[in-house]
Design a protein around this motif. Structure first.
Motif, PDB file in Angstrom:
ATOM      1  N   THR A  58      80.577  10.069 -23.740  1.00  0.00           N
ATOM      2  CA  THR A  58      79.322   9.411 -23.402  1.00  0.00           C
ATOM      3  C   THR A  58      79.533   7.915 -23.202  1.00  0.00           C
ATOM      4  OG1 THR A  58      78.072  11.038 -24.668  1.00  0.00           O
ATOM      5  CG2 THR A  58      76.966   8.994 -24.195  1.00  0.00           C
ATOM      6  N   ARG A  59      78.907   7.377 -22.184  1.00  0.00           N
ATOM      7  CA  ARG A  59      78.985   5.946 -21.885  1.00  0.00           C
ATOM      8  C   ARG A  59      77.583   5.421 -21.576  1.00  0.00           C
ATOM      9  NH1 ARG A  59      83.037   6.868 -23.906  1.00  0.00           N
ATOM     10  NH2 ARG A  59      85.114   6.833 -23.053  1.00  0.00           N
ATOM     11  N   ILE A  60      77.409   4.101 -21.699  1.00  0.00           N
ATOM     12  CA  ILE A  60      76.163   3.444 -21.302  1.00  0.00           C
ATOM     13  C   ILE A  60      76.401   2.858 -19.920  1.00  0.00           C
ATOM     14  CG2 ILE A  60      74.557   1.570 -21.805  1.00  0.00           C
ATOM     15  CD1 ILE A  60      75.267   1.957 -24.762  1.00  0.00           C
ATOM     16  N   TYR A  61      75.541   3.220 -18.980  1.00  0.00           N
ATOM     17  CA  TYR A  61      75.709   2.722 -17.612  1.00  0.00           C
ATOM     18  C   TYR A  61      74.371   2.714 -16.885  1.00  0.00           C
ATOM     19  CZ  TYR A  61      75.547   7.648 -16.257  1.00  0.00           C
ATOM     20  OH  TYR A  61      75.162   8.948 -16.067  1.00  0.00           O
ATOM     21  N   TYR A  62      74.345   1.985 -15.766  1.00  0.00           N
ATOM     22  CA  TYR A  62      73.141   1.941 -14.929  1.00  0.00           C
ATOM     23  C   TYR A  62      73.190   3.123 -13.970  1.00  0.00           C
ATOM     24  CZ  TYR A  62      72.407  -2.705 -16.764  1.00  0.00           C
ATOM     25  OH  TYR A  62      72.208  -3.755 -17.607  1.00  0.00           O
ATOM     26  N   TYR A  63      72.118   3.894 -13.964  1.00  0.00           N
ATOM     27  CA  TYR A  63      72.070   5.122 -13.177  1.00  0.00           C
ATOM     28  C   TYR A  63      71.628   4.867 -11.736  1.00  0.00           C
ATOM     29  CZ  TYR A  63      71.167  10.045 -12.163  1.00  0.00           C
ATOM     30  OH  TYR A  63      71.191  11.297 -11.630  1.00  0.00           O
ATOM     31  N   VAL A  64      70.827   3.823 -11.503  1.00  0.00           N
ATOM     32  CA  VAL A  64      70.245   3.572 -10.176  1.00  0.00           C
ATOM     33  C   VAL A  64      70.626   2.165  -9.711  1.00  0.00           C
ATOM     34  CG1 VAL A  64      68.078   3.402  -8.878  1.00  0.00           C
ATOM     35  CG2 VAL A  64      68.293   5.083 -10.704  1.00  0.00           C
ATOM     36  N   GLN A  65      70.919   2.057  -8.424  1.00  0.00           N
ATOM     37  CA  GLN A  65      71.173   0.750  -7.817  1.00  0.00           C
ATOM     38  C   GLN A  65      70.072   0.445  -6.811  1.00  0.00           C
ATOM     39  OE1 GLN A  65      75.013   1.094  -6.031  1.00  0.00           O
ATOM     40  NE2 GLN A  65      76.089   0.645  -7.939  1.00  0.00           N
ATOM     41  N   HIS A  66      69.781  -0.832  -6.661  1.00  0.00           N
ATOM     42  CA  HIS A  66      68.779  -1.251  -5.682  1.00  0.00           C
ATOM     43  C   HIS A  66      69.325  -0.936  -4.292  1.00  0.00           C
ATOM     44  CE1 HIS A  66      66.215  -3.840  -3.254  1.00  0.00           C
ATOM     45  NE2 HIS A  66      65.354  -3.772  -4.278  1.00  0.00           N
ATOM     46  N   PRO A  67      68.532  -0.299  -3.415  1.00  0.00           N
ATOM     47  CA  PRO A  67      69.060   0.132  -2.112  1.00  0.00           C
ATOM     48  C   PRO A  67      69.494  -1.011  -1.191  1.00  0.00           C
ATOM     49  CG  PRO A  67      66.704   0.563  -2.273  1.00  0.00           C
ATOM     50  CD  PRO A  67      67.156   0.081  -3.605  1.00  0.00           C
ATOM     51  N   VAL A  68      68.928  -2.190  -1.341  1.00  0.00           N
ATOM     52  CA  VAL A  68      69.267  -3.294  -0.439  1.00  0.00           C
ATOM     53  C   VAL A  68      70.384  -4.161  -1.024  1.00  0.00           C
ATOM     54  CG1 VAL A  68      68.372  -5.358   0.726  1.00  0.00           C
ATOM     55  CG2 VAL A  68      66.938  -3.314   0.522  1.00  0.00           C
ATOM     56  N   THR A  69      70.211  -4.581  -2.265  1.00  0.00           N
ATOM     57  CA  THR A  69      71.175  -5.512  -2.863  1.00  0.00           C
ATOM     58  C   THR A  69      72.336  -4.797  -3.562  1.00  0.00           C
ATOM     59  OG1 THR A  69      69.973  -5.599  -4.955  1.00  0.00           O
ATOM     60  CG2 THR A  69      69.357  -7.208  -3.252  1.00  0.00           C
ATOM     61  N   LEU A  70      72.189  -3.513  -3.802  1.00  0.00           N
ATOM     62  CA  LEU A  70      73.174  -2.698  -4.513  1.00  0.00           C
ATOM     63  C   LEU A  70      73.443  -3.189  -5.945  1.00  0.00           C
ATOM     64  CD1 LEU A  70      75.742  -1.953  -1.684  1.00  0.00           C
ATOM     65  CD2 LEU A  70      73.855  -0.523  -2.489  1.00  0.00           C
ATOM     66  N   GLN A  71      72.517  -3.962  -6.468  1.00  0.00           N
ATOM     67  CA  GLN A  71      72.599  -4.408  -7.859  1.00  0.00           C
ATOM     68  C   GLN A  71      71.981  -3.312  -8.752  1.00  0.00           C
ATOM     69  OE1 GLN A  71      74.051  -7.164  -9.040  1.00  0.00           O
ATOM     70  NE2 GLN A  71      74.711  -7.562  -6.938  1.00  0.00           N
ATOM     71  N   PRO A  72      72.492  -3.150  -9.973  1.00  0.00           N
ATOM     72  CA  PRO A  72      71.929  -2.129 -10.856  1.00  0.00           C
ATOM     73  C   PRO A  72      70.482  -2.448 -11.240  1.00  0.00           C
ATOM     74  CG  PRO A  72      73.819  -3.210 -11.896  1.00  0.00           C
ATOM     75  CD  PRO A  72      73.602  -3.848 -10.566  1.00  0.00           C
ATOM     76  N   VAL A  73      69.660  -1.421 -11.262  1.00  0.00           N
ATOM     77  CA  VAL A  73      68.268  -1.567 -11.683  1.00  0.00           C
ATOM     78  C   VAL A  73      68.258  -1.567 -13.208  1.00  0.00           C
ATOM     79  CG1 VAL A  73      65.981  -0.497 -11.655  1.00  0.00           C
ATOM     80  CG2 VAL A  73      67.421  -0.424  -9.613  1.00  0.00           C
ATOM     81  N   GLN A  74      67.707  -2.645 -13.804  1.00  0.00           N
ATOM     82  CA  GLN A  74      67.764  -2.836 -15.250  1.00  0.00           C
ATOM     83  C   GLN A  74      67.109  -1.692 -16.025  1.00  0.00           C
ATOM     84  OE1 GLN A  74      69.479  -5.244 -16.833  1.00  0.00           O
ATOM     85  NE2 GLN A  74      70.197  -5.838 -14.810  1.00  0.00           N
ATOM     86  N   ASP A  75      66.061  -1.093 -15.484  1.00  0.00           N
ATOM     87  CA  ASP A  75      65.364  -0.011 -16.179  1.00  0.00           C
ATOM     88  C   ASP A  75      66.104   1.325 -16.097  1.00  0.00           C
ATOM     89  OD1 ASP A  75      63.333  -1.667 -16.972  1.00  0.00           O
ATOM     90  OD2 ASP A  75      62.040  -1.204 -15.258  1.00  0.00           O
TER      91      ASP A  75
END
Length: 91
Positions: A58-75
């Motif tokens: 198990t790891r902690i990671y961001y599941y979703v990226q913003h479609p335009v900036t490709l930055q991880p969505v904090q939520d």
């Protein structure tokens, strides 16, 4: 882990009842506090061993990226086995 402990405890009770009903004389000689403690310890050790792979992978990671900036969505921060991790393990 607690689910495994529950299932194994019910199995141990069932086996103990089987021996008590089908082999009553053997059940009297087999029953002791020392044997019960050993059984409980074995059940917990087996359950811990069966549950161990999940926290290891198990790891902690961001599941979703913003479609335009490709930055991880904090939520979208989650604690789980990574989606691509299964492909790496089987390769």
């Amino acid at each position: 882990m607690t689910s495994s402990v529950s299932c194994l405890t019910i199995t141990a009770f069932t086996l103990e009842r089987y021996v008590a009903i089908c082999h009553p004389l053997r059940a009297q000689t087999m029953s002791s506090l020392h044997r019960a403690v050993k059984t409980i310890v074995v059940i917990w050790v087996v359950s811990c061993a069966a549950a161990l792979p999940y926290p290891i992978h198990t790891r902690i990671y961001y599941y979703v990226q913003h479609p335009v900036t490709l930055q991880p969505v904090q939520d979208s921060l989650i604690c789980n086995i990574e989606v691509g991790a299964a492909d790496v393990i089987t390769s």
